[in-house]
Design a protein around this motif. Sequence first.
Motif, PDB file in Angstrom:
ATOM      1  N   GLU A 402       0.847  -1.185   0.000  1.00 24.96           N
ATOM      2  CA  GLU A 402       0.000   0.000   0.000  1.00 24.96           C
ATOM      3  C   GLU A 402       0.889   1.244   0.000  1.00 24.96           C
ATOM      4  OE1 GLU A 402      -3.169   0.076  -0.291  1.00 24.96           O
ATOM      5  OE2 GLU A 402      -3.552  -2.081  -0.126  1.00 24.96           O
ATOM      6  N   PRO A 403       0.420   2.338  -0.594  1.00 29.03           N
ATOM      7  CA  PRO A 403       1.264   3.547  -0.695  1.00 29.03           C
ATOM      8  C   PRO A 403       1.776   4.053   0.652  1.00 29.03           C
ATOM      9  CG  PRO A 403      -0.699   3.748  -2.071  1.00 29.03           C
ATOM     10  CD  PRO A 403      -0.882   2.496  -1.268  1.00 29.03           C
ATOM     11  N   PHE A 404       0.994   3.840   1.709  1.00 33.80           N
ATOM     12  CA  PHE A 404       1.389   4.366   3.015  1.00 33.80           C
ATOM     13  C   PHE A 404       2.309   3.420   3.779  1.00 33.80           C
ATOM     14  CE2 PHE A 404      -2.633   2.111   3.414  1.00 33.80           C
ATOM     15  CZ  PHE A 404      -2.366   1.212   4.448  1.00 33.80           C
ATOM     16  N   MET A 405       2.546   2.223   3.248  1.00 32.49           N
ATOM     17  CA  MET A 405       3.365   1.234   3.956  1.00 32.49           C
ATOM     18  C   MET A 405       4.844   1.460   3.653  1.00 32.49           C
ATOM     19  SD  MET A 405       1.219  -2.312   3.524  1.00 32.49           S
ATOM     20  CE  MET A 405       2.553  -3.233   4.292  1.00 32.49           C
ATOM     21  N   PRO A 406       5.660   1.714   4.684  1.00 26.45           N
ATOM     22  CA  PRO A 406       7.098   1.885   4.437  1.00 26.45           C
ATOM     23  C   PRO A 406       7.760   0.549   4.127  1.00 26.45           C
ATOM     24  CG  PRO A 406       6.647   1.952   6.794  1.00 26.45           C
ATOM     25  CD  PRO A 406       5.308   1.865   6.108  1.00 26.45           C
TER      26      PRO A 406
END
Length: 526
Positions: A402-406
């Motif tokens: 996901e885009p927010f997952m580092p």
Amino acid sequence: MTIRRFLAALPLFPLTMLLGASAPDAGVAPSPAAAPSDAQTLAAAVNALDTDAGPVGARALVEKVEAAQRAPSSTAAVTAPDAPVAQAPVAPDAGSHLASTPGPGGDATPGAPAVPGGQGVDTRPVDARALAEALATKSDVSFEPGMVPPSPVPSREKAPPFGKMQGLPRAQDLVARAKLEGSKLVVKGGKSAPDQVLTIDPGLQASLTKIMQNYQVPYGAAVVLEPSTGRVLAMAEHSEAKPELRGLPVRAVFPAASIFKIVTGSALLEAGVAPETESCFHGGKRSLSERQLEDTDRDGACYSLALAMGKSANVIFAKMTNKHLSADALKRMAARMRFNREIPFAQPLDVSLAYIPEDGFALANTGAGFGDVYLSPLHGALLAAVAANEGRWVDPVLVEPEPFMPLPEPEPVLTPTAAHALTRMLEETVTHGTARAVFRERGFQVKDAVGKTGTLADREPFRDYSWFVGFAPKDNPRVAVAALIVNEPKWRIRGSYLGREALRLALERIPAPVEVTAPAGAAGKH
């Protein structure tokens, strides 16, 4: 209890007694339901015996136990009244594993329940190798991950694990379950689970699968990944021998063969051996002997370490291992390269097992690629990616985050200097070594490719394992690959051909980064 008394008594006592009825002053008795789950647990039990065997004693212990197991009386057992009994592990060549630890083939052998009161004693052979590993690591209080195999390592000559390989269940095989939606492969989620978008490039996956189908390879797998991110772009496979078989890219049942020279070469670089360092040799193309470790008048050829990597010169690697490396140094490098360790992945991935002997000819033999070391194709591509990433390890990624997952931070495995030197050595494989011919084929060249080949065969039944792992371009790596083919006596292609095609096709599908340059007329302006 002294080591001499311990060794003398060992053939008469199964490991059941060592773990279930250890010395009274140990102060710890395992519960009846407990069984040793790995070598660290075994080491703790050995520690309670107050044994100071160390590496030398461990080797002697292996020899004594294996000799006892070959003797008719090797199954004799003595028990103490009411002593709790834990199951003894089976010897590695019996194809079993400690407790219920999954083996390289993905199946598990549950441990039999302990029998209270000493009834139903397990008289199977002591696992000499696991016990020796426990003794050898007894003084290593740190228990660094990967230093000790998590389960007994099968003997390549006596019990090659490929013969017991099982397919990956469809429920766990994300690639097999994925459906094409637009340009992406998607695994549909359930009512409460989201869909999973895979990183796989469907076109590349199909092209590599088609190559293996067209050449009717008995067993084959090709993995392509983006080294800097770990994104897996292809995990293609095909088996003409067993069409229903799935999961070859993630099974660590294949001998690593000379691919392990990447680990040995990295350890040698870290020990201060330069790629230009030369050694002279004779023979050793298909097997090694102890005499070949010595410098003699028969040594008619001399290779640098770099050329030895390219030509896969077994004797050079054996001699340099014998001269420059300890078992501890090779174990630590293998552990850093994720042997004997779990690698996080979105679907089950076998642990690549490596048994590294303590010293002498056996250690040199392993350093050259003839040891009991097993590798999955996915892990093979990750080994190549270490050099491509200037010495950093990046975990593989199969599901688009996901885009927010580092993303996890890369872990340094080699210094950038050592990684660059390793890349120079791997380049020799393509320019002057074992893959030179296939990479020079007209119309199929791959510019600035580097890599390593590996070849090894089982005798009965005959199986020819051939590998290629590598990356390209060498100065700005965009893809890393691993290709493996298991052939029968008659074959059509080998791993180096499939590896070259994996590099070539992947580079065609992944455009080179656009270099941004200032217009010529802007020079000197501010």
